[in-house]
Design a protein around this motif. Sequence first.
Motif, PDB file in Angstrom:
ATOM      1  N   ASN A 512      -3.165  25.460 -21.244  1.00 47.91           N
ATOM      2  CA  ASN A 512      -4.108  25.877 -19.737  1.00 47.91           C
ATOM      3  C   ASN A 512      -4.130  24.472 -18.526  1.00 47.91           C
ATOM      4  O   ASN A 512      -4.108  23.482 -18.918  1.00 47.91           O
ATOM      5  CB  ASN A 512      -5.664  25.314 -20.252  1.00 47.91           C
ATOM      6  CG  ASN A 512      -7.021  25.504 -19.263  1.00 47.91           C
ATOM      7  OD1 ASN A 512      -6.647  24.824 -18.175  1.00 47.91           O
ATOM      8  ND2 ASN A 512      -7.753  25.438 -19.767  1.00 47.91           N
ATOM      9  N   TYR A 513      -3.784  24.771 -17.216  1.00 48.57           N
ATOM     10  CA  TYR A 513      -3.209  23.717 -17.098  1.00 48.57           C
ATOM     11  C   TYR A 513      -3.824  22.258 -16.547  1.00 48.57           C
ATOM     12  O   TYR A 513      -4.023  21.130 -16.472  1.00 48.57           O
ATOM     13  CB  TYR A 513      -2.031  24.366 -15.494  1.00 48.57           C
ATOM     14  CG  TYR A 513      -2.229  22.973 -14.439  1.00 48.57           C
ATOM     15  CD1 TYR A 513      -1.010  22.522 -15.010  1.00 48.57           C
ATOM     16  CD2 TYR A 513      -2.248  23.146 -13.558  1.00 48.57           C
ATOM     17  CE1 TYR A 513       0.070  21.340 -14.412  1.00 48.57           C
ATOM     18  CE2 TYR A 513      -1.934  21.916 -12.547  1.00 48.57           C
ATOM     19  CZ  TYR A 513      -0.533  21.456 -12.738  1.00 48.57           C
ATOM     20  OH  TYR A 513      -0.041  20.513 -11.835  1.00 48.57           O
ATOM     21  N   GLN A 514      -5.323  22.899 -16.519  1.00 51.39           N
ATOM     22  CA  GLN A 514      -6.723  22.151 -16.276  1.00 51.39           C
ATOM     23  C   GLN A 514      -6.417  21.237 -17.002  1.00 51.39           C
ATOM     24  O   GLN A 514      -6.357  20.110 -17.449  1.00 51.39           O
ATOM     25  CB  GLN A 514      -7.876  22.900 -16.195  1.00 51.39           C
ATOM     26  CG  GLN A 514      -8.261  23.561 -15.109  1.00 51.39           C
ATOM     27  CD  GLN A 514      -7.654  25.183 -15.022  1.00 51.39           C
ATOM     28  OE1 GLN A 514      -6.508  25.157 -16.423  1.00 51.39           O
ATOM     29  NE2 GLN A 514      -8.192  26.032 -14.551  1.00 51.39           N
ATOM     30  N   ASP A 515      -6.111  21.622 -18.218  1.00 51.13           N
ATOM     31  CA  ASP A 515      -6.723  21.096 -19.757  1.00 51.13           C
ATOM     32  C   ASP A 515      -5.521  20.009 -19.834  1.00 51.13           C
ATOM     33  O   ASP A 515      -5.112  18.482 -19.933  1.00 51.13           O
ATOM     34  CB  ASP A 515      -6.197  22.030 -21.322  1.00 51.13           C
ATOM     35  CG  ASP A 515      -6.952  20.686 -22.164  1.00 51.13           C
ATOM     36  OD1 ASP A 515      -7.848  20.117 -22.500  1.00 51.13           O
ATOM     37  OD2 ASP A 515      -6.072  20.797 -23.188  1.00 51.13           O
ATOM     38  N   PHE A 516      -3.998  20.421 -19.260  1.00 50.01           N
ATOM     39  CA  PHE A 516      -3.054  19.511 -19.567  1.00 50.01           C
ATOM     40  C   PHE A 516      -3.094  18.442 -18.299  1.00 50.01           C
ATOM     41  O   PHE A 516      -2.734  17.210 -18.675  1.00 50.01           O
ATOM     42  CB  PHE A 516      -1.557  19.846 -18.940  1.00 50.01           C
ATOM     43  CG  PHE A 516      -0.663  19.852 -18.915  1.00 50.01           C
ATOM     44  CD1 PHE A 516       0.680  19.190 -19.602  1.00 50.01           C
ATOM     45  CD2 PHE A 516      -0.360  19.329 -17.536  1.00 50.01           C
ATOM     46  CE1 PHE A 516       1.372  18.350 -19.761  1.00 50.01           C
ATOM     47  CE2 PHE A 516       1.158  18.993 -17.255  1.00 50.01           C
ATOM     48  CZ  PHE A 516       2.191  18.659 -18.301  1.00 50.01           C
TER      49      PHE A 516
END
Length: 647
Positions: A512-516
């Motif tokens: 999940n890019y947002q979480d990354f």
Amino acid sequence: MKHILLLTTSLLLACISSFAQKTLASLQNNLSQREIEIVPEPVLVKQENGSLTFTPQSLIYAPDAEAQHIAALLNQTLKQRYGFSLHLTQSATAATLQLLLKPGSTPHEGYHLQVNNRQIRISAGDGAGLFYGVQTLLQLFPATPTNHLEIPAVEIVDSPRFHYRGMHLDCGRHFFPVSFIKSYLDWMARYKLNTFHWHLTEDQGWRIQIPQYPKLTQVGAFRKQTVIGHNSGIYDGQPYGGYYTDEEIKEIVAYAAARYITVIPEIEMPGHAQAALASYPWLGCKGFGPTYDVWTQWGVSPNVFCAGNDSTFMFLENVLTRVMQLFPSHYIHIGGDECPKDHWKQCPLCQQRIRELGLKNEEELQSYFIQRIEKFLNAHGRDIIGWDEILEGGLAPHATVMSWRGEQGGIAAAKQHHDVIMTPGEWLYFDHGQGNPTYEPLNIGGYLPLWKVYGYNPVPASLSPDEQHYIIGMQANLWTEYIPNTREAEYMVFPRMLALAEAAWTPLSKKNYQDFLSRLPAQLHWLDQAGVHFRIPEPIGLQDSTLQTDSLTIDLKPLLPGTKIYYTLDGSNPTPTSPLFEKPFTLYLPAGKSLTLRCIEVTPSGNISVPYSAVYQHAATQGNSSKISAPAIQPRLARDEVAAAIP
């Protein structure tokens, strides 16, 4: 090698999407609430109530030699970061930290980490897994130097998605010192990358010492000068070169192995061989030469190893024999890419070989070349890796294919039931640009932002489930034509290496890019503290905007806390003496006008970004391209409001 320009210059200017900016803004507000910020994201994280305090008096229980080795590496890091190291104990109950090897208890390279208010316990089925458990533990430690390390209570169960997780470094175009390679390996280990692909021979330089052929380093390791820019025809006039001695290579291989990293050497053949031909001209095709210089420009040299001369194969077998003595890796990378066939077409020896073997063309001659080398390496218990050109003319029986010209080579190899490492240039070539080429360091071109690296999935949907098993992993490559020093290498690698690490380790369902991005600031802090010259991500909130009214609130936030933002509104490039962005302000923009905000970021360690910019225009600007060149602060406005001057 492997150079594809992906996008036009106009597309390069879009340094980050508005979607990513909005995501960053929402995550930044919640950053302080998050305690577990591990990269790559583990398979399972279960945060508990409470914490444990680690102090200089804490003890480590490591009951076997491998666990003790890992404990020693942990102590090195603790000493470096916090100024203390820990003693070992033979009592499991007295220990604050238990390091336990339990064969078969976890998948290969997996680990189980448990922290409660009394003890930390890391168990794994093999040494690599135990080591990676310790790397995760280190990310749980506080960033501020202290001798009381507060660690949140947590349970983590983890193992990698792929067993080949690689980083490459081209030392042929530019030479990098042993100290930098060790640092490179340290960061790879921190983020659980387990394969270092070491590119050691090129047209522009031969970097590995072979005692049987001393001219390879006496001659082939040095070029008389280097072209400036993109093969401009202008040269710097400065001799350049270097090579690694036997002892230095052994030192690097051992250093990597201690951190559970395999070093795979690459000896290029049959192309990218001009440095070898400059050392021993008889390796080239008949009718060419008779002498060669180590190449002083970039691109693909037409001078290649002669495929019709048995002496060429004797030379390469002798070189590879020495390579195998220095490198214990199961794989030896033999290149196989970008081999012009012009000389082979004119060489009487190569044409005689084609006739004698009943080959159809020069592509099949290359296949013969690769298969002959493969048989030699197979006879010594090794297998080859080659770039996807080795498919042309017929794939060697046991070869692993490294797919760089997109995914098609990898797909074709997997359908033939050959192992594949995905490394397509569009997603994983770290020599490609990261932003506006006006401000970015000179590079090969293209556009490869952080989000694109992170989003790559190396398993093509076009493969059947059975065929997908042949995708054994992925690798990012750093080609160094335009990367002359360690500072620029760090800029091109970080933080994209972190995105690679998570793409290669974390289950696809958990990516999940947002979480990354929410976990990235903690990692940038470590990079900044270590003095790494990483590329500082653009400020949150900096994006081109079209105003529907006469005003817009400008609110910029750095991704790395403590970073300062300096900006200009008058068209000039900002410096650390430009106005400091301290709080949001309102930008007033008359109809028909546009304005460019430029900014730089300065991290707590003093790392300074390249200039970033955003263009603000009034909706009525369409059809009127006039720009504001000198906005003025109007006396009637508050300190947080700026009006664009009307010319």
